[in-house]
Design a protein around this motif. Structure first.
Motif, PDB file in Angstrom:
ATOM      1  N   GLY A  97       0.817  -1.210   0.000  1.00 55.12           N
ATOM      2  CA  GLY A  97       0.000   0.000   0.000  1.00 55.12           C
ATOM      3  C   GLY A  97       0.847   1.254   0.000  1.00 55.12           C
ATOM      4  O   GLY A  97       0.477   2.276   0.578  1.00 55.12           O
ATOM      5  N   ALA A  98       2.008   1.182  -0.647  1.00 53.74           N
ATOM      6  CA  ALA A  98       2.913   2.336  -0.688  1.00 53.74           C
ATOM      7  C   ALA A  98       2.564   3.289  -1.823  1.00 53.74           C
ATOM      8  O   ALA A  98       3.276   4.252  -2.055  1.00 53.74           O
ATOM      9  N   VAL A  99       1.481   2.979  -2.540  1.00 54.37           N
ATOM     10  CA  VAL A  99       1.062   3.828  -3.658  1.00 54.37           C
ATOM     11  C   VAL A  99      -0.308   4.415  -3.351  1.00 54.37           C
ATOM     12  O   VAL A  99      -1.260   3.675  -3.123  1.00 54.37           O
ATOM     13  N   GLN A 100      -0.390   5.733  -3.290  1.00 54.66           N
ATOM     14  CA  GLN A 100      -1.719   6.341  -3.164  1.00 54.66           C
ATOM     15  C   GLN A 100      -2.041   7.055  -4.474  1.00 54.66           C
ATOM     16  O   GLN A 100      -2.533   6.447  -5.407  1.00 54.66           O
ATOM     17  N   CYS A 101      -1.737   8.352  -4.595  1.00 54.26           N
ATOM     18  CA  CYS A 101      -2.001   8.972  -5.902  1.00 54.26           C
ATOM     19  C   CYS A 101      -1.044   8.454  -6.961  1.00 54.26           C
ATOM     20  O   CYS A 101      -1.333   8.477  -8.149  1.00 54.26           O
ATOM     21  N   GLY A 102       0.152   8.021  -6.537  1.00 51.25           N
ATOM     22  CA  GLY A 102       1.085   7.383  -7.457  1.00 51.25           C
ATOM     23  C   GLY A 102       2.036   8.309  -8.185  1.00 51.25           C
ATOM     24  O   GLY A 102       2.906   7.837  -8.914  1.00 51.25           O
ATOM     25  N   TYR A 103       1.901   9.593  -7.965  1.00 54.16           N
ATOM     26  CA  TYR A 103       2.731  10.523  -8.745  1.00 54.16           C
ATOM     27  C   TYR A 103       4.215  10.366  -8.409  1.00 54.16           C
ATOM     28  O   TYR A 103       5.070  10.462  -9.274  1.00 54.16           O
ATOM     29  N   LEU A 131      16.352   7.668  -0.107  1.00 53.99           N
ATOM     30  CA  LEU A 131      15.096   8.234  -0.632  1.00 53.99           C
ATOM     31  C   LEU A 131      14.901   9.696  -0.245  1.00 53.99           C
ATOM     32  O   LEU A 131      13.818  10.256  -0.472  1.00 53.99           O
ATOM     33  N   SER A 132      15.953  10.334   0.309  1.00 58.20           N
ATOM     34  CA  SER A 132      15.746  11.705   0.800  1.00 58.20           C
ATOM     35  C   SER A 132      15.555  12.708  -0.336  1.00 58.20           C
ATOM     36  O   SER A 132      15.129  13.835  -0.088  1.00 58.20           O
ATOM     37  N   GLY A 133      15.812  12.304  -1.570  1.00 55.69           N
ATOM     38  CA  GLY A 133      15.558  13.211  -2.696  1.00 55.69           C
ATOM     39  C   GLY A 133      14.212  12.992  -3.348  1.00 55.69           C
ATOM     40  O   GLY A 133      13.956  13.505  -4.445  1.00 55.69           O
ATOM     41  N   ASN A 134      13.329  12.221  -2.699  1.00 53.80           N
ATOM     42  CA  ASN A 134      11.999  11.939  -3.251  1.00 53.80           C
ATOM     43  C   ASN A 134      10.930  12.439  -2.290  1.00 53.80           C
ATOM     44  O   ASN A 134      10.916  12.051  -1.119  1.00 53.80           O
ATOM     45  N   LEU A 135      10.035  13.262  -2.796  1.00 54.64           N
ATOM     46  CA  LEU A 135       8.935  13.747  -1.961  1.00 54.64           C
ATOM     47  C   LEU A 135       7.671  12.956  -2.280  1.00 54.64           C
ATOM     48  O   LEU A 135       7.350  12.702  -3.440  1.00 54.64           O
ATOM     49  N   CYS A 136       6.944  12.566  -1.215  1.00 53.45           N
ATOM     50  CA  CYS A 136       5.634  11.949  -1.367  1.00 53.45           C
ATOM     51  C   CYS A 136       4.669  12.699  -0.465  1.00 53.45           C
ATOM     52  O   CYS A 136       4.916  12.835   0.725  1.00 53.45           O
ATOM     53  N   ARG A 137       3.607  13.217  -1.069  1.00 54.37           N
ATOM     54  CA  ARG A 137       2.658  14.017  -0.286  1.00 54.37           C
ATOM     55  C   ARG A 137       1.523  13.170   0.284  1.00 54.37           C
ATOM     56  O   ARG A 137       0.669  13.682   1.004  1.00 54.37           O
ATOM     57  N   CYS A 138       1.452  11.886  -0.067  1.00 57.45           N
ATOM     58  CA  CYS A 138       0.302  11.074   0.345  1.00 57.45           C
ATOM     59  C   CYS A 138       0.613  10.082   1.459  1.00 57.45           C
ATOM     60  O   CYS A 138      -0.093  10.015   2.453  1.00 57.45           O
ATOM     61  N   THR A 139       1.658   9.277   1.288  1.00 59.20           N
ATOM     62  CA  THR A 139       1.760   8.062   2.112  1.00 59.20           C
ATOM     63  C   THR A 139       2.333   8.285   3.502  1.00 59.20           C
ATOM     64  O   THR A 139       2.186   7.432   4.366  1.00 59.20           O
ATOM     65  N   GLY A 140       3.037   9.383   3.725  1.00 58.87           N
ATOM     66  CA  GLY A 140       3.730   9.525   5.002  1.00 58.87           C
ATOM     67  C   GLY A 140       4.956   8.633   5.093  1.00 58.87           C
ATOM     68  O   GLY A 140       5.567   8.526   6.157  1.00 58.87           O
ATOM     69  N   TYR A 141       5.315   7.980   4.023  1.00 62.48           N
ATOM     70  CA  TYR A 141       6.558   7.219   3.853  1.00 62.48           C
ATOM     71  C   TYR A 141       6.615   5.879   4.590  1.00 62.48           C
ATOM     72  O   TYR A 141       7.424   5.020   4.248  1.00 62.48           O
ATOM     73  N   THR A 142       5.794   5.673   5.621  1.00 66.77           N
ATOM     74  CA  THR A 142       5.919   4.436   6.405  1.00 66.77           C
ATOM     75  C   THR A 142       5.770   3.202   5.517  1.00 66.77           C
ATOM     76  O   THR A 142       6.581   2.272   5.575  1.00 66.77           O
ATOM     77  N   VAL A 144       6.138   3.110   2.348  1.00 69.56           N
ATOM     78  CA  VAL A 144       7.231   3.091   1.369  1.00 69.56           C
ATOM     79  C   VAL A 144       8.432   2.348   1.970  1.00 69.56           C
ATOM     80  O   VAL A 144       9.057   1.499   1.315  1.00 69.56           O
ATOM     81  N   PHE A 145       8.732   2.650   3.238  1.00 68.02           N
ATOM     82  CA  PHE A 145       9.839   1.951   3.903  1.00 68.02           C
ATOM     83  C   PHE A 145       9.554   0.447   3.973  1.00 68.02           C
ATOM     84  O   PHE A 145      10.433  -0.372   3.726  1.00 68.02           O
ATOM     85  N   ASP A 146       8.300   0.093   4.332  1.00 68.95           N
ATOM     86  CA  ASP A 146       7.928  -1.338   4.374  1.00 68.95           C
ATOM     87  C   ASP A 146       8.213  -1.986   3.023  1.00 68.95           C
ATOM     88  O   ASP A 146       8.782  -3.080   2.945  1.00 68.95           O
ATOM     89  N   ALA A 147       7.802  -1.309   1.968  1.00 71.51           N
ATOM     90  CA  ALA A 147       7.944  -1.875   0.628  1.00 71.51           C
ATOM     91  C   ALA A 147       9.414  -2.074   0.267  1.00 71.51           C
ATOM     92  O   ALA A 147       9.798  -3.109  -0.282  1.00 71.51           O
ATOM     93  N   VAL A 148      10.238  -1.083   0.602  1.00 70.64           N
ATOM     94  CA  VAL A 148      11.655  -1.189   0.239  1.00 70.64           C
ATOM     95  C   VAL A 148      12.319  -2.315   1.029  1.00 70.64           C
ATOM     96  O   VAL A 148      13.095  -3.107   0.475  1.00 70.64           O
ATOM     97  N   ARG A 149      11.970  -2.432   2.325  1.00 77.07           N
ATOM     98  CA  ARG A 149      12.529  -3.540   3.130  1.00 77.07           C
ATOM     99  C   ARG A 149      12.124  -4.885   2.544  1.00 77.07           C
ATOM    100  O   ARG A 149      12.952  -5.788   2.386  1.00 77.07           O
ATOM    101  N   ASP A 150      10.832  -5.032   2.202  1.00 77.18           N
ATOM    102  CA  ASP A 150      10.342  -6.304   1.645  1.00 77.18           C
ATOM    103  C   ASP A 150      11.044  -6.618   0.329  1.00 77.18           C
ATOM    104  O   ASP A 150      11.501  -7.746   0.104  1.00 77.18           O
ATOM    105  N   ALA A 151      11.126  -5.628  -0.550  1.00 75.02           N
ATOM    106  CA  ALA A 151      11.737  -5.860  -1.866  1.00 75.02           C
ATOM    107  C   ALA A 151      13.213  -6.203  -1.712  1.00 75.02           C
ATOM    108  O   ALA A 151      13.733  -7.070  -2.432  1.00 75.02           O
ATOM    109  N   ALA A 152      13.886  -5.549  -0.767  1.00 72.63           N
ATOM    110  CA  ALA A 152      15.318  -5.838  -0.561  1.00 72.63           C
ATOM    111  C   ALA A 152      15.492  -7.301  -0.193  1.00 72.63           C
ATOM    112  O   ALA A 152      16.396  -7.981  -0.696  1.00 72.63           O
ATOM    113  N   ALA A 153      14.602  -7.815   0.680  1.00 79.17           N
ATOM    114  CA  ALA A 153      14.696  -9.221   1.091  1.00 79.17           C
ATOM    115  C   ALA A 153      14.462 -10.140  -0.105  1.00 79.17           C
ATOM    116  O   ALA A 153      15.186 -11.123  -0.308  1.00 79.17           O
ATOM    117  N   VAL A 154      13.458  -9.813  -0.931  1.00 74.97           N
ATOM    118  CA  VAL A 154      13.170 -10.638  -2.112  1.00 74.97           C
ATOM    119  C   VAL A 154      14.366 -10.619  -3.070  1.00 74.97           C
ATOM    120  O   VAL A 154      14.784 -11.652  -3.588  1.00 74.97           O
TER     121      VAL A 154
END
Ligand SMILES: Cc1cc2nc3c(=O)[nH]c(=O)nc-3n(C[C@H](O)[C@H](O)[C@H](O)COP(=O)(O)OP(=O)(O)OC[C@H]3O[C@@H](n4cnc5c(N)ncnc54)[C@H](O)[C@@H]3O)c2cc1C
Ligand code: FES
Ligand code: FES
Lengths: 162, 291
Positions: A97-103, A131-142, A144-154
């Motif tokens: 659920g790291a994608v809201q508006c998706g921009y 990821l400090s050079g990426n702004l997301c106005r929707c998700t609050g990043y939490t 996004v962090f979950d997704a990156v951790r999961d993908a790194a493991a995969v």
């Protein structure tokens, strides 16, 4: 009027010849060619929506002139999944659920891919810096962090099987 | 982009120097080098600069990379902040330079931003400069008529003014590997931890000799028209065994060496306060590592 020149480069694995004026940014050129997954946000390096890989390293395409990537391999988020299966980062962003508006998502995934190449086992500080050079106005990043951790493991799993 | 300019992308250093040799006047027009573009493209868009021609340095691979040999670190002008972070040995003797690269911009900016571009941007908030000043770096400037080496401490002449002659290209940044009993540190104070412009940047390098402070270099960013050394404060530390009282006095002296401004990020008064606090903290930390 700025001079126009045809340059050769690879975009998402495909060799292309592209005519562009001297003052065109890579962001402008990619969107003109129809790579609409590359987003335009601030056009001054602040938001990361325009991030693409150049020879595997993420840069802001709004800060690169098109002629300067002649001969290089440009990869957008759509180029990550080439060869069939969905890229683990894209899979994880959808599942977490790291994608809201998706921009911001194409830029975030490209930045995450570039960060994981150098840091396959990132801790939260590594992810924050990556990821400090990426702004997301929707998700609050939490998520996004979950997704990156999961993908790194995969990705690590796929690496150890190969 | 609306801005109109010619772009040449030379394959060799000689070609680049020839292309730049036509540069008249420098300043905001004429012919200018283009490295990572993280300042240049932003400035073009904001109409702060209007070069008629850019000379792209991206194909000059000889200008990129870090070589450590014979007691000296030599860094090509096009070396990026990410190159600094990836280097296996730099963190051992130049942690100040590596630490500034970690907190420099965001990842995409670090992947593009070059060290020479940072120095030549002339910004008093340029983050690589305090660490390089404290390491006592020198820069090599090249033109078709030859090269010259200038100490970084003599490079900055005033706000956005430096020692480059029109058309001169920076090719290398180099410094001696710090001696065994030495320590260097950097701290960036900003409104956020990532991707933020520096409010105050402090770099400190100390070397110990016989239990005393042999050399001391303190460089302060974003608190004067240029990044500058706090030479009076350094002189107070040299030749002394450092005590908390002496370190505090030197840190107060450093405040007299700067001339900060009020801006949207902080007041001049707050910046002065932080110069004192951060200089004291970093000198204390560096000295603790030596004793
Ligand atoms: C979003 C964002 C975040 C940023 N964050 C930071 C930060 O945290 N800290 C910081 O210090 N800066 C920061 N910057 C500013 C910028 O990224 C740096 O100053 C960077 O190091 C500039 O390098 P460049 O290679 O991109 O230079 P360019 O933009 O290509 O060039 C900058 C200037 O230097 C000149 N130049 C470049 N190379 C040479 C050379 N070899 N010889 C002579 N002149 C040369 C150019 O002509 C130009 O005038 C940030 C910028 C952006 C857009
Ligand atoms: S559009 Fe390039 S960083 Fe925002
Ligand atoms: S999901 Fe909307 S900006 Fe990130």
């Amino acid at each position: 009027m700025a001079e126009t020149k045809t340059i050769a480069l690879t975009i998402n694995g495909r060799d292309r010849k592209v005519a562009a004026p001297a003052n065109a940014t890579l962001l402008e050129t990619l969107r003109e060619l129809g790579y609409f997954e590359v987003k335009s946000g601030c056009e001054k390096g602040d938001c990361g929506a325009c991030a693409v890989l150049v020879d595997g390293e993420a840069i802001d395409s709004c800060l690169a002139l098109t002629w300067t990537v002649a001969g290089r391999a440009v990869t957008t988020v759509a180029g990550l999944s080439l060869g069939g299966a969905k890229h683990p980062l894209i899979e994880a962003f959808e599942k977490s659920g790291a994608v809201q508006c998706g921009y911001c998502t194409p830029g975030l995934i490209v930045a995450a891919q570039s960060m994981l190449k150098d840091t396959p086992e990132p801790d939260d500080d590594d992810i924050r810096l990556g990821l400090s050079g990426n702004l997301c106005r929707c998700t609050g990043y939490t998520k996004v962090f979950d997704a990156v951790r999961d993908a790194a493991a995969v990705l690590r799993g796929a690496e150890s099987q190969a | 982009m609306y801005a109109d300019f010619d772009l040449v992308i030379p394959e060799t250093l000689d070609e680049a120097l020839e292309a730049l040799a036509g540069a008249v006047g420098g300043g905001n027009g004429g012919t200018q080098p283009l490295a990572g573009g993280t300042n240049m493209i932003v400035d073009l868009r904001a109409r702060r600069v209007a070069p008629s021609r850019l000379v792209g340095l991206g194909r000059l691979d000889g200008l990129r990379g870090i070589r450590i040999a014979d007691g000296r670190v030599r860094m090509g002008a096009r070396t990026t902040m990410s190159d600094i972070l990836r280097h296996p040995d730099l963190a051992g003797h130049a942690p100040s330079l590596v630490d500034q690269a970690r907190v420099f911009g965001g990842q995409m900016v670090r992947n593009a931003a070059t060290v020479a571009g940072n120095i030549c941007s002339g910004s008093p908030a340029a983050d690589a400069v305090p660490a390089l000043l404290a390491l006592d770096a020198e820069v090599t400037l090249a033109s078709p008529s030859g090269t010259r080496v200038v100490p970084l401490s003599e490079f900055f002449l005033g706000y956005k003014r430096d020692a480059r002659a029109p058309g001169e290209l920076m090719t290398e940044i180099a410094w001696d590997i710090p001696p065994a009993h030495s320590s260097n540190r950097f701290y960036k104070l900003a409104l956020r931890k990532g991707d933020a412009i520096t409010v105050v940047g402090v770099a400190v390098a100390l070397a110990a000799e016989d239990g005393k402070c042999g050399t001391a270099r303190i460089a302060l960013g974003a608190v004067a028209p240029i990044v500058k050394r706090a030479t009076a404060a350094e002189a107070m530390l040299c030749g002394q065994a450092l005590t908390p009282e002496l370190i505090d006095a030197a840190a107060r002296q450093a405040v007299d060496d700067v001339d900060p401004i009020d801006d949207i990020r902080a007041s001049a008064e707050y910046r002065r306060h932080c110069v004192h606090a951060l200089t004291r903290r970093l000198v204390t930390q560096a000295w603790e590592r030596l004793t």
